[in-house]
Scaffold this active site. Structure first.
Site, PDB file in Angstrom:
ATOM      1  N   SER A 199     -30.705 -73.190  37.137  1.00 15.26           N
ATOM      2  CA  SER A 199     -29.460 -73.543  36.206  1.00 15.26           C
ATOM      3  C   SER A 199     -29.851 -73.798  34.788  1.00 15.26           C
ATOM      4  O   SER A 199     -29.341 -73.604  33.805  1.00 15.26           O
ATOM      5  CB  SER A 199     -28.438 -74.166  37.017  1.00 15.26           C
ATOM      6  OG  SER A 199     -28.829 -75.458  37.091  1.00 15.26           O
TER       7      SER A 199
ATOM      8  N   LYS B 265     -24.786 -72.836  30.812  1.00  8.88           N
ATOM      9  CA  LYS B 265     -23.315 -73.079  30.352  1.00  8.88           C
ATOM     10  C   LYS B 265     -22.781 -72.401  29.154  1.00  8.88           C
ATOM     11  O   LYS B 265     -21.646 -72.141  28.933  1.00  8.88           O
ATOM     12  CB  LYS B 265     -23.404 -74.576  29.546  1.00  8.88           C
ATOM     13  CG  LYS B 265     -23.440 -75.943  30.777  1.00  8.88           C
ATOM     14  CD  LYS B 265     -22.340 -76.296  31.225  1.00  8.88           C
ATOM     15  CE  LYS B 265     -22.676 -77.529  32.316  1.00  8.88           C
ATOM     16  NZ  LYS B 265     -23.773 -77.854  32.764  1.00  8.88           N
TER      17      LYS B 265
ATOM     18  N   GLU C  37     -14.508 -81.709  27.171  1.00  6.94           N
ATOM     19  CA  GLU C  37     -15.241 -82.996  27.908  1.00  6.94           C
ATOM     20  C   GLU C  37     -16.500 -82.690  28.365  1.00  6.94           C
ATOM     21  O   GLU C  37     -16.993 -81.508  28.558  1.00  6.94           O
ATOM     22  CB  GLU C  37     -14.242 -83.250  29.024  1.00  6.94           C
ATOM     23  CG  GLU C  37     -14.969 -82.762  30.351  1.00  6.94           C
ATOM     24  CD  GLU C  37     -14.519 -80.989  30.450  1.00  6.94           C
ATOM     25  OE1 GLU C  37     -13.939 -80.648  29.906  1.00  6.94           O
ATOM     26  OE2 GLU C  37     -15.364 -80.538  31.208  1.00  6.94           O
TER      27      GLU C  37
HETATM   28  C1  LIG Z   1     -23.867 -78.615  34.162  1.00  7.99           C
HETATM   29  C2  LIG Z   1     -25.043 -78.398  35.026  1.00  7.99           C
HETATM   30  C3  LIG Z   1     -24.834 -78.120  36.170  1.00  7.99           C
HETATM   31  C4  LIG Z   1     -23.560 -78.337  37.100  1.00  7.99           C
HETATM   32  O1  LIG Z   1     -22.197 -77.578  36.758  1.00  7.99           O
HETATM   33  P1  LIG Z   1     -22.117 -76.570  37.658  1.00  7.99           P
HETATM   34  O2  LIG Z   1     -20.637 -76.259  37.025  1.00  7.99           O
HETATM   35  O3  LIG Z   1     -21.704 -76.991  38.906  1.00  7.99           O
HETATM   36  O4  LIG Z   1     -22.910 -75.286  37.319  1.00  7.99           O
HETATM   37  C5  LIG Z   1     -25.869 -77.664  37.074  1.00  7.99           C
HETATM   38  N1  LIG Z   1     -27.135 -77.290  36.329  1.00  7.99           N
HETATM   39  C6  LIG Z   1     -27.509 -77.496  34.906  1.00  7.99           C
HETATM   40  C7  LIG Z   1     -28.679 -77.457  34.342  1.00  7.99           C
HETATM   41  C8  LIG Z   1     -26.025 -78.038  34.244  1.00  7.99           C
HETATM   42  O5  LIG Z   1     -26.159 -78.282  33.152  1.00  7.99           O
END
Ligand SMILES: *Cc1c(COP(=O)(O)O)cnc(C)c1O
Length: 393
Positions: free
Chosen positions: A377, A89, A111
């Site tokens: 992610s 993020k 948000e």
């Molecule tokens: C917010 C988040 C997501 C989902 O958001 P995307 O916009 O689809 O990437 C996925 N993995 C993690 C660790 C997140 O914090």
């Protein structure tokens, strides 16, 4: 085939800016300026310096030896979990706060659902000395107490939203309302590749640093910059957009997007928008979204709060429609088992969102020569309570 946004803000049939008239000046100002700003040399220098020195880029591309042996292929993990605040993020919030500064804005709104985007926004606001207001559904505030505390500690105001289902889509509506009332001094940092044009394109560009690094790192490790597969989970779609970005036009690279099937796509408790969604408008964008027969948005469900958004970004709707990416949906149970498996096999506790992506390894047969990149992610610290309850740890 093109996967770039066109002048009107569309990817194929999806995208655009379907906004109330009151928002038009803000969106128009951003549309006229965002490319000029982010392509500017001084911006690029400041952005990349912060990504490197503050957030910890480049993140490693780690060869997962134990997993690779088990699945008889070559599995690399792109370690976005090691980025500051624990997920991808930050790539986006650092970029957008620099855009906001250049537009002369003084106040930031955002948000958040799980709180990860709220924390990433509160972090860059603290760094830049900007006022920060985060809208969050009352239900999510109760579910995600540690992230609420983090935002407050970072100096942000967290406003509880009590309308609708008291979750992410209601928080988004409230943030949009705030922006309409404060058009002059306020900038809205959206947390994924969603919302009206130009947000999806801007966020994808800011996250594209992920695939840029994957190319360089594969070149160093394997003397070839393209993998055979890139796999990423999709909530709104920003980490997937970033991991796919520089491979979109190279059809030899297979792209796999993983959505949350919750308790199963037939159970009424799922967030697999590409399976259950139909074309409609959500938060200013024409895209696939989960809706009832009469067009009311239906409540999505996933055990991972970061994946339970009732839409997907317009780029992903286009990737689905054109079959450029394969869409897979993975249940809560599969994702939870993968969280444990990754912990035990590689010593990495993933975010439950990210754990969904690994289930593709059980679905798809890979060749011993294949190079498979999974975008990890985020890290699982925020999910420890869910893991504890699920596994009776
Ligand atoms: C917010 C988040 C997501 C989902 O958001 P995307 O916009 O689809 O990437 C996925 N993995 C993690 C660790 C997140 O914090």
């Amino acid at each position: 085939m093109s996967f770039k946004v066109n002048k009107k803000g569309f990817y194929g049939d999806f995208g655009g800016a379907f906004i109330p008239e009151m928002l038009y000046p803000n969106i128009e100002e951003l549309k006229q300026n965002y490319l000029k700003i982010i392509k500017d040399k001084v911006f690029q220098k400041e952005y990349h310096a912060l990504l490197k020195e503050y957030a910890g880029r480049p993140t490693p591309l780690y060869y997962a030896k134990n997993l690779s042996e088990l699945y008889h292929t070559n599995i690399y993990l792109k370690r976005e979990d090691l980025l500051h605040t624990g997920a991808h993020k930050m790539n986006n919030t650092i970029g957008q706060i620099l855009v906001a500064k250049r537009l002369g804005k003084k106040r930031i709104i955002a948000e958040t659902g799980a709180g990860q985007h709220g924390v990433a926004t509160a972090t860059v606001c603290a760094l830049m000395g900007m006022q920060c207001v985060v809208y969050m559904g009352e239900t999510d505030i109760q579910r995600q107490a540690p992230n609420v505390a983090r935002m407050k500690m970072l100096g942000s105001e967290v406003i509880s939203v009590n309308s609708g289902s008291k979750t992410l889509k209601d928080a988004t509506n409230e943030a949009i309302r705030d922006w309409i009332s404060n058009p002059e001094d306020t900038y809205y940092i959206i947390g994924s590749v969603v919302g009206p044009h130009p947000y999806p394109d801007m966020v994808a560009r800011l996250q594209s640093v992920i695939s840029k690094e994957i190319k360089t790192q594969l070149m160093q490790k394997r003397m070839a910059s393209s993998p055979d597969y890139v796999i990423a989970c999709v909530g709104g779609g920003s980490n997937a957009a970033g991991a796919f970005y520089h491979f979109l036009e190279n059809e030899k690279v297979k792209l796999i997007a993983v959505e949350a099937a919750g308790k199963g796509n037939d159970s009424g408790h799922s967030a697999a928008t590409s399976v259950l969604g139909k074309i409609g408008i959500i938060h200013g964008s024409m895209t696939l979204l989960m809706q009832s027969e009469d067009g009311q948005i239906t409540e999505p469900y996933s055990i991972s709060a970061g994946l339970d958004y009732p839409g997907i970004g317009p780029l992903h709707a286009h990737l689905k429609a054109t079959k450029r990416a394969e869409f897979v949906s993975v249940t809560d149970d599969e994702a939870m088992q993968w969280g444990l498996k990754l912990a035990r096999m590689e010593g990495i506790i993933p975010a439950i969102e990210s754990a969904h992506a690994f289930a593709v390894l059980d679905r798809q047969k890979f060749k011993p020569t294949d190079v498979v990149v999974i975008n990890l992610s985020g890290r699982g610290d925020k999910d420890l309570n869910t893991y504890i309850h699920y596994f009776n740890l």
